[in-house]
Design an enzyme around this catalytic site. Structure first.
Site, PDB file in Angstrom:
ATOM      1  N   ASP A  15       0.918  -0.681  -0.275  1.00 56.91           N
ATOM      2  CA  ASP A  15      -0.329  -0.077  -0.005  1.00 56.91           C
ATOM      3  C   ASP A  15       1.112   1.533  -0.165  1.00 56.91           C
ATOM      4  OD1 ASP A  15      -2.763   1.293   0.386  1.00 56.91           O
ATOM      5  OD2 ASP A  15      -2.656   0.944   2.637  1.00 56.91           O
ATOM      6  N   GLY A  16       0.730   2.555  -0.457  1.00 61.34           N
ATOM      7  CA  GLY A  16       1.049   3.440  -0.534  1.00 61.34           C
ATOM      8  C   GLY A  16       1.627   4.011  -1.757  1.00 61.34           C
ATOM      9  N   ASN A  17       1.588   3.620  -3.096  1.00 63.26           N
ATOM     10  CA  ASN A  17       1.681   3.923  -3.830  1.00 63.26           C
ATOM     11  C   ASN A  17       1.333   5.301  -4.488  1.00 63.26           C
ATOM     12  OD1 ASN A  17       2.457   1.288  -4.966  1.00 63.26           O
ATOM     13  ND2 ASN A  17       1.356   0.987  -6.514  1.00 63.26           N
ATOM     14  N   ARG A  19      -0.323   7.894  -2.959  1.00 62.98           N
ATOM     15  CA  ARG A  19       0.713   9.062  -1.756  1.00 62.98           C
ATOM     16  C   ARG A  19       1.821   9.255  -2.517  1.00 62.98           C
ATOM     17  NH1 ARG A  19      -0.974   6.269   3.250  1.00 62.98           N
ATOM     18  NH2 ARG A  19      -1.948   4.074   1.877  1.00 62.98           N
ATOM     19  N   HIS A  32       1.682   4.086  -9.325  1.00 65.96           N
ATOM     20  CA  HIS A  32       1.411   1.780  -9.759  1.00 65.96           C
ATOM     21  C   HIS A  32       3.622   1.441 -10.515  1.00 65.96           C
ATOM     22  CE1 HIS A  32      -2.014   2.256  -7.466  1.00 65.96           C
ATOM     23  NE2 HIS A  32      -2.437   2.799  -8.390  1.00 65.96           N
ATOM     24  N   SER A  60      -7.965  -5.388  -4.628  1.00 69.89           N
ATOM     25  CA  SER A  60      -8.821  -5.533  -4.088  1.00 69.89           C
ATOM     26  C   SER A  60      -9.842  -6.046  -4.249  1.00 69.89           C
ATOM     27  CB  SER A  60      -8.857  -5.239  -2.453  1.00 69.89           C
ATOM     28  OG  SER A  60      -9.614  -4.226  -2.805  1.00 69.89           O
ATOM     29  N   TRP A  64     -12.112  -1.918  -7.653  1.00 67.67           N
ATOM     30  CA  TRP A  64     -12.970  -1.975  -8.661  1.00 67.67           C
ATOM     31  C   TRP A  64     -13.146  -0.402  -8.280  1.00 67.67           C
ATOM     32  CZ3 TRP A  64     -12.234  -4.192 -12.771  1.00 67.67           C
ATOM     33  CH2 TRP A  64     -11.698  -5.811 -12.599  1.00 67.67           C
ATOM     34  N   LEU A 126      10.982 -20.135  -5.609  1.00 61.75           N
ATOM     35  CA  LEU A 126       9.966 -19.895  -4.687  1.00 61.75           C
ATOM     36  C   LEU A 126       8.336 -19.666  -5.049  1.00 61.75           C
ATOM     37  CD1 LEU A 126       9.644 -17.250  -2.531  1.00 61.75           C
ATOM     38  CD2 LEU A 126       9.956 -15.095  -4.039  1.00 61.75           C
ATOM     39  N   ARG A 189      -5.018  -1.869   9.009  1.00 66.10           N
ATOM     40  CA  ARG A 189      -5.984  -2.808   9.037  1.00 66.10           C
ATOM     41  C   ARG A 189      -5.918  -4.032   7.765  1.00 66.10           C
ATOM     42  NH1 ARG A 189      -8.265   2.657   7.073  1.00 66.10           N
ATOM     43  NH2 ARG A 189      -7.482   2.717   4.680  1.00 66.10           N
ATOM     44  N   GLU A 202       2.072 -13.347  12.294  1.00 68.53           N
ATOM     45  CA  GLU A 202       2.006 -12.137  13.120  1.00 68.53           C
ATOM     46  C   GLU A 202       2.278 -10.875  12.087  1.00 68.53           C
ATOM     47  OE1 GLU A 202       3.992 -12.176  16.409  1.00 68.53           O
ATOM     48  OE2 GLU A 202       3.801 -14.402  16.566  1.00 68.53           O
TER      49      GLU A 202
HETATM   50  C1  IPE Z   1      -5.168  -3.196   0.030  1.00 68.70           C
HETATM   51  O1  IPE Z   1      -4.798  -1.713  -0.263  1.00 68.70           O
HETATM   52  C2  IPE Z   1      -5.501  -3.765  -1.466  1.00 68.70           C
HETATM   53  C3  IPE Z   1      -3.552  -3.466  -2.647  1.00 68.70           C
HETATM   54  C4  IPE Z   1      -3.021  -3.213  -1.576  1.00 68.70           C
HETATM   55  C5  IPE Z   1      -4.342  -4.305  -2.965  1.00 68.70           C
HETATM   56  P1  IPE Z   1      -5.881  -0.015   0.057  1.00 68.70           P
HETATM   57  O2  IPE Z   1      -5.314   1.287  -0.538  1.00 68.70           O
HETATM   58  O3  IPE Z   1      -7.346  -0.532  -1.246  1.00 68.70           O
HETATM   59  O4  IPE Z   1      -6.954  -0.613   0.807  1.00 68.70           O
HETATM   60  P2  IPE Z   1      -7.718   0.831   2.173  1.00 68.70           P
HETATM   61  O5  IPE Z   1      -9.249   0.865   1.037  1.00 68.70           O
HETATM   62  O6  IPE Z   1      -7.554   1.533   1.988  1.00 68.70           O
HETATM   63  O7  IPE Z   1      -8.265   0.036   2.915  1.00 68.70           O
HETATM   64  C1  IPE Z   2      -1.035   0.396  -3.792  1.00 70.06           C
HETATM   65  O1  IPE Z   2      -1.644   1.341  -3.302  1.00 70.06           O
HETATM   66  C2  IPE Z   2      -1.908  -0.413  -4.889  1.00 70.06           C
HETATM   67  C3  IPE Z   2      -2.821  -0.869  -4.786  1.00 70.06           C
HETATM   68  C4  IPE Z   2      -4.407  -0.536  -4.217  1.00 70.06           C
HETATM   69  C5  IPE Z   2      -3.380  -1.743  -5.875  1.00 70.06           C
HETATM   70  P1  IPE Z   2      -2.964   2.569  -3.046  1.00 70.06           P
HETATM   71  O2  IPE Z   2      -2.958   2.534  -4.667  1.00 70.06           O
HETATM   72  O3  IPE Z   2      -3.545   2.301  -2.744  1.00 70.06           O
HETATM   73  O4  IPE Z   2      -1.431   3.911  -2.296  1.00 70.06           O
HETATM   74  P2  IPE Z   2      -2.609   4.757  -1.924  1.00 70.06           P
HETATM   75  O5  IPE Z   2      -2.784   3.981  -0.404  1.00 70.06           O
HETATM   76  O6  IPE Z   2      -3.288   5.610  -2.350  1.00 70.06           O
HETATM   77  O7  IPE Z   2      -1.144   5.872  -1.125  1.00 70.06           O
HETATM   78 MG    MG Z   3      -4.218   2.505  -0.299  1.00 68.83          MG
END
Ligand code: IPE
Ligand code: IPE
Ligand code: MG
Length: 244
Positions: A15-17, A19, A32, A60, A64, A126, A189, A202
């Site tokens: 997560d965080g791409n 931001r 991304h 996830s 969508w 792997l 979460r 863990e």
């Molecule tokens: C979870 O990240 C799904 C993936 C990393 C693929 P999200 O960015 O979609 O999660 P929420 O919606 O903030 O919980």
């Molecule tokens: C996770 O990064 C990648 C996917 C859910 C596909 P996000 O796109 O959720 O990045 P943030 O949470 O908006 O920073």
């Molecule tokens: Mg996210």
């Protein structure tokens, strides 16, 4: 203090791409793309360090809900990355496996997934599990559906329903349970990831944004895992005094 060995199975919410890109005043798409580079590095590191299974949450069942443009971009990036990386993964001994509901994906993506799994099926270095259109709720529903189908056909009775039987019907059947769960990006979460499978995993959360997550970050997470005592319901003394 009993130390854990290296985790066999690591599961990551990448997560965080978005931001990461926003911080640099770049479009989310570039976040991304930078995320894909991080995936490549982490996969290589796992191969080198003898990790058996790496499960990555790529998309996830709730993603969508994002703007149409971002969803299309993610699909295109997914296809392009798979097509580009599959031979290298194969050469490095990586076995690919996809979990999630594929029926919603474009045909080309579905074909690429099947081809990737077929090409790498005998590899042993792997197992790389990509969770795409995955949701823990979906996984349990599809497991219950196949169990109920077998019950209706008279192949199973009510008493046969045990945690082990459910395990065998989940999309992760045959894989060891995740030892270490990592979520980057600062949220604490599970976001409908491996709900059943995480029962005794863990958990490790870091504020590092996924594109910045590197070998050093992964080693930090692994070291945190190694320093923990996993009790599985026992007392600490039972674990410390366990004969080898
Ligand atoms: C979870 O990240 C799904 C993936 C990393 C693929 P999200 O960015 O979609 O999660 P929420 O919606 O903030 O919980
Ligand atoms: C996770 O990064 C990648 C996917 C859910 C596909 P996000 O796109 O959720 O990045 P943030 O949470 O908006 O920073
Ligand atoms: Mg996210």
């Amino acid at each position: 203090m009993v130390e854990n060995g290296t985790p066999k199975h690591i599961a990551i919410i990448m997560d965080g791409n978005g931001r990461w890109a926003q911080k640099r005043l770049l479009p989310r798409a570039l976040g991304h793309q930078a995320g894909v580079k991080a995936v490549r590095k982490i996969v290589e590191h796992c191969v080198k360090n003898g990790i058996e299974v790496l499960t990555l949450f790529a998309f996830s069942s709730e993603n969508w809900r994002r703007p149409k443009e971002e969803v299309s971009l993610l699909m295109a990036l997914f296809i392009k990355t798979l097509q580009k990386e599959i031979d290298t993964l194969d050469k490095n001994g990586v076995r690919m496996r996809f979990i999630g509901d594929r029926t919603a994906f474009p045909e080309l993506l579905r074909e690429t997934m099947v081809a990737g799994e077929a090409q790498t099926k005998n590899n042993t270095a792997l197992t790389l599990v990509i969770a795409a259109n995955y949701g823990g709720h979906w996984d349990m529903c599809q497991a219950f559906q196949s169990v109920i189908e077998k019950m209706a056909a008279g192949e199973l009775n009510k008493q046969a329903i045990t945690p082990q039987l459910i395990d065998e019907h989940l999309s992760t059947a045959g894989l060891p349970e995740p030892d270490l769960f990592i979520r980057t990006g600062g949220e604490q979460r599970v976001s409908n990831f491996l709900l059943w499978q995480l029962a005794y995993t863990e958990l490790y959360f870091t504020t590092t944004l996924w594109p910045d997550f590197d070998q050093i970050s992964l080693n930090d997470a692994i070291n945190s895992f190694k320093s923990r005592q996993r009790r599985f319901g026992h007392t600490g003394e039972q674990i410390t005094n366990k004969p080898d």
